[in-house]
Design a protein around this motif. Structure first.
Motif, PDB file in Angstrom:
ATOM      1  N   UNK A  75       0.985  -1.440  -0.089  1.00  0.00           N
ATOM      2  CA  UNK A  75      -0.220   0.115  -0.302  1.00  0.00           C
ATOM      3  C   UNK A  75       0.994   1.371  -0.101  1.00  0.00           C
ATOM      4  N   UNK A  76       2.026   1.493  -1.026  1.00  0.00           N
ATOM      5  CA  UNK A  76       2.482   2.330  -0.580  1.00  0.00           C
ATOM      6  C   UNK A  76       2.567   3.885  -1.053  1.00  0.00           C
ATOM      7  N   UNK A  77       1.174   4.179  -2.444  1.00  0.00           N
ATOM      8  CA  UNK A  77       0.919   5.193  -2.701  1.00  0.00           C
ATOM      9  C   UNK A  77       0.660   5.991  -1.448  1.00  0.00           C
ATOM     10  N   UNK A  78      -0.355   5.507  -0.454  1.00  0.00           N
ATOM     11  CA  UNK A  78      -1.185   6.204   0.799  1.00  0.00           C
ATOM     12  C   UNK A  78       0.061   6.250   2.016  1.00  0.00           C
ATOM     13  N   UNK A  79       1.071   5.561   1.477  1.00  0.00           N
ATOM     14  CA  UNK A  79       2.377   6.373   2.625  1.00  0.00           C
ATOM     15  C   UNK A  79       3.073   7.573   1.556  1.00  0.00           C
ATOM     16  N   UNK A  80       2.679   7.682   0.433  1.00  0.00           N
ATOM     17  CA  UNK A  80       3.755   8.967  -0.250  1.00  0.00           C
ATOM     18  C   UNK A  80       4.730   8.381  -1.052  1.00  0.00           C
ATOM     19  N   UNK A  91      10.702   6.292  -4.151  1.00  0.00           N
ATOM     20  CA  UNK A  91      10.971   7.137  -4.217  1.00  0.00           C
ATOM     21  C   UNK A  91      10.055   7.756  -3.438  1.00  0.00           C
ATOM     22  N   UNK A  92       9.967   8.414  -2.610  1.00  0.00           N
ATOM     23  CA  UNK A  92       9.245   9.742  -1.590  1.00  0.00           C
ATOM     24  C   UNK A  92      10.155  10.848  -1.882  1.00  0.00           C
ATOM     25  N   UNK A  93       9.400  11.750  -0.391  1.00  0.00           N
ATOM     26  CA  UNK A  93       9.666  12.778  -0.136  1.00  0.00           C
ATOM     27  C   UNK A  93      10.455  13.361   1.221  1.00  0.00           C
ATOM     28  N   UNK A  94      11.373  13.957   0.886  1.00  0.00           N
ATOM     29  CA  UNK A  94      11.959  13.927   2.936  1.00  0.00           C
ATOM     30  C   UNK A  94      12.319  14.883   2.428  1.00  0.00           C
TER      31      UNK A  94
END
Length: 80
Positions: A18-23, A41-44
């Motif tokens: 469920x990665x999209x739900x966690x950005x 990919x993610x934003x930190x």
């Protein structure tokens, strides 16, 4: 490994985690120099962060572990 097979694995791992739900996004990138790579990919801290794993040396279990690590490290709900 073929591009389509890598994409199927990346999609399945993203859905299972469920990665999209966690950005967190999971993609497959191709580079003539490095070949096929999974990219997480993610934003930190207002920065786009990418982590790559070579597809030929990464099975779905390893990819899932990395994705779950990204989720754990980026989700405020999981970090209290």
């Amino acid at each position: 490994m073929h591009y389509e097979d890598a994409c199927e694995i990346a999609d399945k791992v993203a859905i299972d985690c469920n990665s999209p739900a966690h950005g967190v996004a999971v993609t497959v990138d191709y580079s003539p120099l490095y070949g096929l790579n999974y990219a997480i990919w993610t934003i930190r801290s207002d920065r786009l962060v990418q982590h790559t794993l070579h597809c030929d040396s990464t099975n779905s279990t390893r990819l899932q572990a990395h994705v779950l690590g990204f989720i754990k490290n980026t989700s405020p709900a999981l970090n209290g």
